[in-house]
Design a protein around this motif. Sequence first.
Motif, PDB file in Angstrom:
ATOM      1  N   THR A  10       3.609 -19.410  40.310  1.00 56.95           N
ATOM      2  CA  THR A  10       3.739 -18.647  41.807  1.00 56.95           C
ATOM      3  C   THR A  10       3.723 -17.308  41.284  1.00 56.95           C
ATOM      4  OG1 THR A  10       6.573 -18.601  40.766  1.00 56.95           O
ATOM      5  CG2 THR A  10       5.519 -20.100  41.999  1.00 56.95           C
ATOM      6  N   LEU A  11       2.836 -16.980  39.890  1.00 51.65           N
ATOM      7  CA  LEU A  11       2.445 -15.421  39.287  1.00 51.65           C
ATOM      8  C   LEU A  11       2.044 -14.906  40.800  1.00 51.65           C
ATOM      9  CD1 LEU A  11       1.977 -13.865  37.130  1.00 51.65           C
ATOM     10  CD2 LEU A  11      -0.266 -14.330  36.906  1.00 51.65           C
ATOM     11  N   THR A  12       2.240 -13.639  40.875  1.00 54.00           N
ATOM     12  CA  THR A  12       2.076 -12.891  41.602  1.00 54.00           C
ATOM     13  C   THR A  12       1.186 -11.485  40.796  1.00 54.00           C
ATOM     14  OG1 THR A  12       3.965 -11.631  41.548  1.00 54.00           O
ATOM     15  CG2 THR A  12       3.932 -13.410  43.858  1.00 54.00           C
ATOM     16  N   SER A  13       0.696 -10.291  41.809  1.00 49.52           N
ATOM     17  CA  SER A  13      -0.523  -9.315  40.991  1.00 49.52           C
ATOM     18  C   SER A  13       0.150  -7.936  40.492  1.00 49.52           C
ATOM     19  CB  SER A  13      -1.156  -9.010  41.854  1.00 49.52           C
ATOM     20  OG  SER A  13      -0.384  -8.245  43.106  1.00 49.52           O
ATOM     21  N   ASP A  14       1.382  -8.145  40.563  1.00 48.30           N
ATOM     22  CA  ASP A  14       2.362  -7.071  39.694  1.00 48.30           C
ATOM     23  C   ASP A  14       2.552  -7.932  38.835  1.00 48.30           C
ATOM     24  OD1 ASP A  14       4.190  -9.364  40.822  1.00 48.30           O
ATOM     25  OD2 ASP A  14       5.339  -8.350  40.478  1.00 48.30           O
ATOM     26  N   GLY A  15       2.071  -8.983  37.974  1.00 47.23           N
ATOM     27  CA  GLY A  15       2.622  -9.267  36.546  1.00 47.23           C
ATOM     28  C   GLY A  15       1.347  -9.222  36.062  1.00 47.23           C
ATOM     29  N   VAL A  16       0.018  -9.280  35.777  1.00 50.27           N
ATOM     30  CA  VAL A  16      -0.973  -9.091  35.845  1.00 50.27           C
ATOM     31  C   VAL A  16      -1.572  -7.956  35.422  1.00 50.27           C
ATOM     32  CG1 VAL A  16      -3.557  -9.225  36.422  1.00 50.27           C
ATOM     33  CG2 VAL A  16      -1.625 -11.518  37.231  1.00 50.27           C
ATOM     34  N   ALA A  17      -2.043  -8.059  34.130  1.00 49.25           N
ATOM     35  CA  ALA A  17      -2.454  -6.277  33.358  1.00 49.25           C
ATOM     36  C   ALA A  17      -3.759  -6.169  33.831  1.00 49.25           C
ATOM     37  CB  ALA A  17      -2.381  -6.137  32.018  1.00 49.25           C
ATOM     38  N   ASN A  18      -4.510  -7.807  34.194  1.00 49.59           N
ATOM     39  CA  ASN A  18      -6.600  -7.341  34.608  1.00 49.59           C
ATOM     40  C   ASN A  18      -6.677  -8.364  35.074  1.00 49.59           C
ATOM     41  OD1 ASN A  18      -8.785  -6.285  34.273  1.00 49.59           O
ATOM     42  ND2 ASN A  18      -9.137  -7.481  32.791  1.00 49.59           N
ATOM     43  N   ALA A  19      -7.443  -8.828  35.801  1.00 48.80           N
ATOM     44  CA  ALA A  19      -8.473 -10.046  36.092  1.00 48.80           C
ATOM     45  C   ALA A  19     -10.272  -9.754  36.709  1.00 48.80           C
ATOM     46  CB  ALA A  19      -7.659 -10.527  37.735  1.00 48.80           C
ATOM     47  N   THR A  20     -10.013 -10.989  36.546  1.00 50.55           N
ATOM     48  CA  THR A  20     -12.018 -11.018  37.270  1.00 50.55           C
ATOM     49  C   THR A  20     -12.224 -12.464  37.566  1.00 50.55           C
ATOM     50  OG1 THR A  20     -12.668 -11.538  34.401  1.00 50.55           O
ATOM     51  CG2 THR A  20     -12.602  -9.413  34.686  1.00 50.55           C
ATOM     52  N   ILE A  21     -13.339 -12.494  37.919  1.00 50.47           N
ATOM     53  CA  ILE A  21     -13.889 -13.529  38.799  1.00 50.47           C
ATOM     54  C   ILE A  21     -15.100 -13.297  38.956  1.00 50.47           C
ATOM     55  CG2 ILE A  21     -13.063 -12.491  41.771  1.00 50.47           C
ATOM     56  CD1 ILE A  21     -12.446 -14.983  41.999  1.00 50.47           C
ATOM     57  N   SER A  22     -16.326 -14.671  38.964  1.00 50.39           N
ATOM     58  CA  SER A  22     -17.532 -14.751  38.987  1.00 50.39           C
ATOM     59  C   SER A  22     -17.933 -16.221  39.196  1.00 50.39           C
ATOM     60  CB  SER A  22     -17.911 -14.021  37.179  1.00 50.39           C
ATOM     61  OG  SER A  22     -17.445 -14.593  36.262  1.00 50.39           O
ATOM     62  N   ASP A  23     -19.342 -16.264  39.211  1.00 52.91           N
ATOM     63  CA  ASP A  23     -19.395 -17.564  40.106  1.00 52.91           C
ATOM     64  C   ASP A  23     -20.796 -18.118  38.393  1.00 52.91           C
ATOM     65  OD1 ASP A  23     -20.762 -19.679  40.935  1.00 52.91           O
ATOM     66  OD2 ASP A  23     -21.572 -18.625  43.364  1.00 52.91           O
ATOM     67  N   GLN A  24     -20.336 -18.615  38.098  1.00 62.52           N
ATOM     68  CA  GLN A  24     -21.404 -19.113  36.556  1.00 62.52           C
ATOM     69  C   GLN A  24     -20.674 -20.780  37.076  1.00 62.52           C
ATOM     70  OE1 GLN A  24     -18.984 -18.359  32.896  1.00 62.52           O
ATOM     71  NE2 GLN A  24     -18.756 -16.460  33.723  1.00 62.52           N
ATOM     72  N   ASN A  25     -22.493 -20.751  37.069  1.00 70.34           N
ATOM     73  CA  ASN A  25     -23.689 -22.491  37.194  1.00 70.34           C
ATOM     74  C   ASN A  25     -22.471 -23.627  37.922  1.00 70.34           C
ATOM     75  OD1 ASN A  25     -25.152 -21.491  35.345  1.00 70.34           O
ATOM     76  ND2 ASN A  25     -23.808 -21.786  33.404  1.00 70.34           N
ATOM     77  N   GLY A  26     -21.969 -22.762  39.141  1.00 70.18           N
ATOM     78  CA  GLY A  26     -21.477 -23.608  40.794  1.00 70.18           C
ATOM     79  C   GLY A  26     -19.991 -23.743  40.274  1.00 70.18           C
ATOM     80  N   LEU A  27     -19.601 -22.872  39.205  1.00 68.49           N
ATOM     81  CA  LEU A  27     -18.154 -23.293  38.368  1.00 68.49           C
ATOM     82  C   LEU A  27     -17.534 -21.429  39.064  1.00 68.49           C
ATOM     83  CD1 LEU A  27     -17.636 -25.648  35.459  1.00 68.49           C
ATOM     84  CD2 LEU A  27     -16.898 -25.509  38.056  1.00 68.49           C
ATOM     85  N   ILE A  28     -16.648 -21.179  39.470  1.00 66.39           N
ATOM     86  CA  ILE A  28     -15.630 -20.210  39.541  1.00 66.39           C
ATOM     87  C   ILE A  28     -14.778 -19.630  38.213  1.00 66.39           C
ATOM     88  CG2 ILE A  28     -14.844 -18.562  41.027  1.00 66.39           C
ATOM     89  CD1 ILE A  28     -16.722 -20.162  42.094  1.00 66.39           C
ATOM     90  N   HIS A  29     -15.312 -18.732  37.393  1.00 70.28           N
ATOM     91  CA  HIS A  29     -14.316 -18.555  36.039  1.00 70.28           C
ATOM     92  C   HIS A  29     -13.433 -16.975  36.566  1.00 70.28           C
ATOM     93  CE1 HIS A  29     -14.828 -16.919  32.155  1.00 70.28           C
ATOM     94  NE2 HIS A  29     -14.035 -17.612  31.848  1.00 70.28           N
ATOM     95  N   VAL A  30     -12.369 -17.743  36.646  1.00 70.90           N
ATOM     96  CA  VAL A  30     -11.503 -16.783  36.654  1.00 70.90           C
ATOM     97  C   VAL A  30     -11.124 -16.317  35.020  1.00 70.90           C
ATOM     98  CG1 VAL A  30      -8.872 -16.395  37.549  1.00 70.90           C
ATOM     99  CG2 VAL A  30     -11.101 -17.611  38.669  1.00 70.90           C
ATOM    100  N   VAL A  31     -10.312 -15.393  34.344  1.00 75.26           N
ATOM    101  CA  VAL A  31      -9.710 -14.899  34.265  1.00 75.26           C
ATOM    102  C   VAL A  31      -8.609 -14.075  33.822  1.00 75.26           C
ATOM    103  CG1 VAL A  31      -9.954 -13.022  31.370  1.00 75.26           C
ATOM    104  CG2 VAL A  31     -12.101 -15.037  32.327  1.00 75.26           C
TER     105      VAL A  31
END
Length: 320
Positions: A202-223
């Motif tokens: 149930t995490l919301t964006s106010d609890g996130v300091a940094n977020a990244t997303i990218s497509d890597q070899n058919g998988l979606i990489h989220v940090v």
Amino acid sequence: MKKIRVIIAILLLFSLLTVCACRSENSGGDVTEESVTETESETVYEQPSSDAPLPSETQSSEVTESVSETEIVSETEAPAPETTAAPETTTLPPETTTAAPDQPTGTDYSSYSKEDIVKYLSDAVNRTKAFTGNVTVHHKESFTSTVTNVTPGGALVTQAVNFVKDLVLKPTEEDYSFSGGKAVTSEGETTQLLLPKAAPFTLTSDGVANATISDQNGLIHVVLTLAPEEVNSLSEVPKYNSSSIGYLDIANAFSIINVQEVNIKYPGSVIDAYVRADGYVKSVTYTIKLDAFSKASAMGITGTANFNGDQVEVWNINWQ
């Protein structure tokens, strides 16, 4: 997260060792390296036995029983939402036939806001948690940590605590077999797929300091790097960690040791996930960073110590 609750045992352990050291001083002798070595040796060889008492006799065993009941828990015990349940099949639908909602292959993630990224991972985690078919997970867990500033007792007691801690906090690796959305670990604990262990993500964006997303070899990489949090009581719950990973639940951990002061900082936990094109999580690494201080007393003796470390937990889901 099994290893995290061992932190409590370690913090209690330094208190017990401190008490031993103080009793030696009060009897007219100084704390020597020889006395600490003896404490180390007794702790090392007695701890693995379930029926042999620790050097602090019944007091230590009662503390250990209390600690074993403590675990990483989520803020609530609610099951994963029924509305997101995946089809009850024994295998995951092939990637070619099931696409994640609103996330077609080839999506341009460069325009995603932090809110978009957090929602994407939330949907993927909860979709995976709701899967009720048969699936196995290769699970690894490790902890690196240091105890410092143990008082009274100083450097020798600090060395003893770290020695015993390193014997206890060994890396673990095992396979979980899930059916009906749940699995039982080698320690007899029931867990859901992914974290939090017994609740939806149930995490919301106010609890996130940094977020990244990218497509890597058919998988979606989220940090996601969580915003720093701090608690200053045994019952206080860190909002962001509890809604996405878990937290150190120590409200009922202490029956013998009287905790007078506690401060636990979560300077920035990290969720590093890979999501399949169909919206199910393939793998995720959770890193919880802790920086803690505790002041506790027993038998009229008061001791303090600092503790810092990283808990790393890896889930690799073997979809059939």
